[in-house]
Design a protein around this motif. Structure first.
Motif, PDB file in Angstrom:
ATOM      1  N   GLY A 207       0.708  -1.245   0.093  1.00 57.66           N
ATOM      2  CA  GLY A 207      -0.066  -0.062   0.009  1.00 57.66           C
ATOM      3  C   GLY A 207       0.892   1.350   0.186  1.00 57.66           C
ATOM      4  O   GLY A 207       0.184   2.391  -0.131  1.00 57.66           O
ATOM      5  N   ASN A 208       2.011   1.113   0.280  1.00 54.63           N
ATOM      6  CA  ASN A 208       2.859   2.362   0.242  1.00 54.63           C
ATOM      7  C   ASN A 208       3.085   3.029  -1.094  1.00 54.63           C
ATOM      8  O   ASN A 208       3.544   4.122  -1.139  1.00 54.63           O
ATOM      9  CB  ASN A 208       4.305   2.152   0.958  1.00 54.63           C
ATOM     10  N   ASP A 211       0.972   6.024  -1.310  1.00 53.83           N
ATOM     11  CA  ASP A 211       1.431   7.327  -0.603  1.00 53.83           C
ATOM     12  C   ASP A 211       2.651   7.933  -1.242  1.00 53.83           C
ATOM     13  O   ASP A 211       2.584   9.201  -1.278  1.00 53.83           O
ATOM     14  CB  ASP A 211       1.629   6.798   0.871  1.00 53.83           C
ATOM     15  N   ASP A 220      -6.188   3.930  -3.804  1.00 59.60           N
ATOM     16  CA  ASP A 220      -6.722   3.135  -2.800  1.00 59.60           C
ATOM     17  C   ASP A 220      -8.217   2.741  -3.170  1.00 59.60           C
ATOM     18  O   ASP A 220      -9.041   3.738  -3.227  1.00 59.60           O
ATOM     19  CB  ASP A 220      -6.455   3.633  -1.412  1.00 59.60           C
ATOM     20  N   VAL A 248       0.202   6.750  12.001  1.00 60.43           N
ATOM     21  CA  VAL A 248      -0.568   6.847  10.933  1.00 60.43           C
ATOM     22  C   VAL A 248      -1.343   8.238  10.924  1.00 60.43           C
ATOM     23  O   VAL A 248      -1.469   8.793  11.929  1.00 60.43           O
ATOM     24  CB  VAL A 248      -1.648   5.928  10.411  1.00 60.43           C
ATOM     25  N   ARG A 259      -9.899   6.507   5.334  1.00 60.88           N
ATOM     26  CA  ARG A 259      -8.933   5.998   4.934  1.00 60.88           C
ATOM     27  C   ARG A 259      -7.920   6.025   5.737  1.00 60.88           C
ATOM     28  O   ARG A 259      -8.025   6.802   6.773  1.00 60.88           O
ATOM     29  CB  ARG A 259      -8.371   6.644   3.654  1.00 60.88           C
ATOM     30  N   THR A 261      -3.581   6.684   6.225  1.00 59.41           N
ATOM     31  CA  THR A 261      -2.370   6.941   5.490  1.00 59.41           C
ATOM     32  C   THR A 261      -1.010   6.913   6.331  1.00 59.41           C
ATOM     33  O   THR A 261      -1.057   7.289   7.531  1.00 59.41           O
ATOM     34  CB  THR A 261      -2.294   8.108   4.576  1.00 59.41           C
ATOM     35  N   ALA A 262       0.004   6.783   5.627  1.00 62.03           N
ATOM     36  CA  ALA A 262       1.247   7.229   6.563  1.00 62.03           C
ATOM     37  C   ALA A 262       1.483   8.446   6.618  1.00 62.03           C
ATOM     38  O   ALA A 262       0.897   9.390   5.950  1.00 62.03           O
ATOM     39  CB  ALA A 262       2.796   6.499   5.752  1.00 62.03           C
ATOM     40  N   ASN A 276       0.093  -3.017   5.311  1.00 61.77           N
ATOM     41  CA  ASN A 276      -1.260  -3.103   5.048  1.00 61.77           C
ATOM     42  C   ASN A 276      -2.456  -3.305   5.952  1.00 61.77           C
ATOM     43  O   ASN A 276      -3.323  -2.807   5.897  1.00 61.77           O
ATOM     44  CB  ASN A 276      -1.337  -4.129   3.849  1.00 61.77           C
ATOM     45  N   CYS A 278      -2.455  -2.049   9.010  1.00 62.50           N
ATOM     46  CA  CYS A 278      -2.597  -0.872   9.527  1.00 62.50           C
ATOM     47  C   CYS A 278      -3.586   0.111   8.540  1.00 62.50           C
ATOM     48  O   CYS A 278      -4.457   0.772   8.879  1.00 62.50           O
ATOM     49  CB  CYS A 278      -1.400   0.142   9.934  1.00 62.50           C
ATOM     50  N   ARG A 279      -3.144  -0.017   7.292  1.00 60.87           N
ATOM     51  CA  ARG A 279      -3.805   0.694   6.113  1.00 60.87           C
ATOM     52  C   ARG A 279      -5.154   0.451   5.790  1.00 60.87           C
ATOM     53  O   ARG A 279      -5.977   1.226   5.666  1.00 60.87           O
ATOM     54  CB  ARG A 279      -2.761   0.868   4.884  1.00 60.87           C
ATOM     55  N   LYS A 283      -9.559   0.258  10.551  1.00 55.55           N
ATOM     56  CA  LYS A 283     -10.471   1.366  10.201  1.00 55.55           C
ATOM     57  C   LYS A 283     -11.726   1.796  11.028  1.00 55.55           C
ATOM     58  O   LYS A 283     -12.465   2.326  10.896  1.00 55.55           O
ATOM     59  CB  LYS A 283     -11.085   1.370   8.825  1.00 55.55           C
TER      60      LYS A 283
END
Length: 362
Positions: A207-208, A211, A220, A248, A259, A261-262, A276, A278-279, A283
């Motif tokens: 997922g990075n 970002d 995303d 985050v 969502r 994000t970092a 991923n 955490c991302r 939620k």
């Protein structure tokens, strides 16, 4: 341990001392954002990044104290090291300003004008770069390159139409994962980001790539079209994670986390990449320890929903665009606010008769 050797460099008339081996761009960033050149491909946490987009070109008017000759051409500040006594011109040099307008034009050659529907609008580095350094017009008349959208993972969608080939996502996958399955295919004007034989990007840190993408090319899928960024409220949060730092930004729409994000620094760069889990999987507010509201630059459109209109710093682009494309309005002219008087005026009656004659012929 001996202190690092410091050398002197002057950028746009402002002097600073930096360690040997520092690039012009990093030296300028230490002075401040009003001096730092823009960057579209350079990303400090990623080794090897930079030198591709040419957005950070500067003029070296004095190479060093030992050799004061200027460099004959503009140089990429992100890969050019400083020398003791070097003098650099960035925003103060007209050649740099004009070159940057040309770079904007090149980057927008194939880029679609889909900002109103793009999820990256409001936090797009290309949008900011174009508004602050480009022209309001384009000379390009050829057909743009087009690609079909491609799912390169269960949660990542690639819009190659928007890609500017900055290579950030490739460096990210190379340096923080063990199994990179995507990269730049083909050469020249046929080059594109793609996966090898339609493989899916599937690892704990995939997922990075979302970002680090400066445009809306990598999006995303769990966030697409849920909200405009200026309608959401970012907060800093953390959790104990056995895979990553767990630090985050949570983006709220009402009470819903839409969502994750970092965290990024003032240059829009992620310093601590997140996993991923955490991302995509955490939620709920109960999953996190909330630290407080994210600090948002008041020049950013994201701040529009956070501060009063009297404290938001407005960019000059809108006024420049209006000056180039619209006629000046003479506010000193007389005008009538009374609708009854307008309806009785000779000009209004003549206009209505003209319209009636036109429609009676239809």
């Amino acid at each position: 341990m001996d202190a690092p050797q410091l050398i002197k460099v002057t950028i746009d008339g402002r002097e600073i001392q930096v360690p040997v081996g520092t690039t012009i761009l990093e030296a300028a960033r230490q002075i401040g954002p009003d001096v730092a050149p823009p960057a579209m491909c350079y990303y400090k946490p990623l080794k090897g990044s930079g030198g591709k987009c040419r957005a950070c070109l500067v003029k070296v008017t004095q190479g060093s104290e030992k050799d004061p000759r200027p460099m004959p051409k503009l140089v990429a500040s992100c890969i050019t090291g400083v020398q003791d006594g070097m003098v650099v011109e960035n925003f103060t040099n007209p050649d740099v300003v004009n070159a940057r307008k040309g770079i904007v034009e090149f980057l927008l050659i194939n880029h679609p004008l889909d900002c109103p529907v793009c999820d990256q609008a409001g936090e797009c580095h290309l949008q900011d770069f174009a508004y602050e350094n480009g022209l309001a017009t384009t000379r390009y008349e050829e057909e743009r390159r087009t690609f079909e959208r491609e799912d390169i993972g269960d949660k990542i969608q690639l819009h190659m139409n928007r890609c500017i080939l900055c290579y950030r996502c490739v460096y990210t996958a190379n340096q923080i994962t063990d199994q990179r399955v995507h990269g730049v295919m083909y050469r020249g004007d046929h080059a594109e980001i793609s996966t090898y034989i339609n493989k899916a990007i599937d690892n704990d840190f995939s997922g990075n790539v979302i970002d680090v993408c400066p445009v809306g090319a990598l999006t995303d899928k769990t966030y697409r079209f849920k909200s405009r960024v200026w309608f959401s409220k970012p907060v800093d949060a953390h959790r104990d994670c056995d895979k990553c730092c767990g630090k985050v930004n949570l983006w709220y729409k009402g009470d819903e986390v839409i969502r994750v994000t970092a965290r990024k620094n003032q240059w829009g760069e992620v310093e601590d990449f997140i996993c991923n889990t955490c991302r995509f999987d955490k939620k709920n507010t109960s999953d996190w320890v909330i630290e407080g509201p994210t600090k948002v630059s008041r020049a950013s459109v994201i701040s529009a929903n956070k501060y009063g209109k009297d404290v938001i710093k407005k960019t000059p682009y809108g006024l420049q665009h209006a000056a180039l494309n619209f006629k000046q309005i003479d506010d000193a002219r007389e005008y009538n606010k009374d609708l009854k008087e307008i309806a009785q005026s000779e000009d209004y009656k003549a206009l209505m008769e003209k319209n009636e004659a036109y429609f009676s012929k239809k």
